[in-house]
Enzyme design. Structure first.
Site, PDB file in Angstrom:
ATOM      1  CG  ASP A  82      -1.878  -1.117   1.266  1.00 39.98           C
ATOM      2  OD1 ASP A  82      -2.184  -1.657   0.186  1.00 39.98           O
ATOM      3  OD2 ASP A  82      -2.343  -1.462   2.364  1.00 39.98           O
TER       4      ASP A  82
HETATM    5  N1  URA Z   1      -1.358  -5.826   4.101  1.00 34.23           N
HETATM    6  C1  URA Z   1      -1.828  -4.561   4.013  1.00 34.23           C
HETATM    7  O1  URA Z   1      -2.853  -4.236   4.571  1.00 34.23           O
HETATM    8  N2  URA Z   1      -1.131  -3.676   3.294  1.00 34.23           N
HETATM    9  C2  URA Z   1       0.034  -3.973   2.671  1.00 34.23           C
HETATM   10  O2  URA Z   1       0.635  -3.101   2.043  1.00 34.23           O
HETATM   11  C3  URA Z   1       0.510  -5.277   2.773  1.00 34.23           C
HETATM   12  C4  URA Z   1      -0.197  -6.193   3.499  1.00 34.23           C
END
Ligand code: URA
Length: 214
Positions: A82
């Site tokens: 993310d």
């Molecule tokens: N889980 C999440 O919520 N975000 C990420 O970037 C990776 C795993």
């Protein structure tokens, strides 16, 4: 083209067409960089605030963190983090390797350091271990939750990678994620010498471990 002085190797005009150059050399013809033939494998410490994409009209991408010579090699991130997640991201132009690593049946372990709002406890651990059911119907595979000190921090190991998965799992436990960092993916461990935004090529040992995994 070499005789006409149109070719440069790492910025120096080439003078012999049979000159041997390394696989990573930056070859330009009339100033245009040629795509390298050799696959490239980079470990990036993705910083927060950057998207795991090759192009984005509005946001800064992970590719923009790399020097120019890498940007034309067709590199792409293997999986996504993310925008507000930092940590280990593998970038490559080896489509076959990426495909195999990401295959849902492959179940490559990914380990994250997480800090949540609230206190993690044995009930969270048990819920993660037995496979959480999320409100939207997703049933997660069993995941490992190792609670650290202070207990709002933990290591989470997933064997899958659904959209916002850790955030959704923690939200289901009523403990929203405040910070998330990927530390490991399969046999790769984030190099602690890489500060956010820094990158390096994988070592031969890391590449062998990666291929050995598949
Ligand atoms: N889980 C999440 O919520 N975000 C990420 O970037 C990776 C795993």
């Amino acid at each position: 083209m070499v005789r006409a002085g149109r070719v440069t190797v790492d910025g120096v005009t080439a003078c012999a067409a049979d000159e041997k150059v390394g696989a990573q050399a930056c070859i330009r013809v009339d100033g245009e960089t040629l795509p390298s033939g050799a696959p490239v494998y980079l470990m990036l410490h993705k910083p927060q605030g950057v998207v795991s994409a090759t192009e984005d009209g509005r946001e800064q991408t992970v590719l923009a963190l790399l020097p120019d010579r890498y940007r034309r090699m067709g590199l792409f991130p293997v999986g996504r983090l993310d925008k507000d997640t930092e940590g280990l991201l593998l970038l490559t132009n080896d489509g076959a390797l990426a495909h195999r690593l990401l295959a849902p049946r492959r179940h490559v372990d990914k380990t994250y350091f997480v800090r949540v709002e609230g206190t993690l406890d044995a009930a969270d651990q048990a819920a993660f271990a037995s496979g959480l059911s999320l409100r939207d119907g997703l049933v997660c595979m069993p995941a490992e939750l190792e609670i650290l000190q202070p207990p709002e921090t933990a290591l989470v190991t997933l064997r899958e990678g659904k959209y916002h998965q850790i955030k959704r799992m923690m939200a289901a436990r009523g403990k929203p994620v405040r910070y998330l960092k990927r530390l490991r993916m399969g046999p790769l461990t984030l190099d602690e010498h890489l500060s956010p935004g820094a990158w390096r090529e994988l070592t031969e040992g890391e590449k062998n471990a990666l291929f050995g995994e598949l």
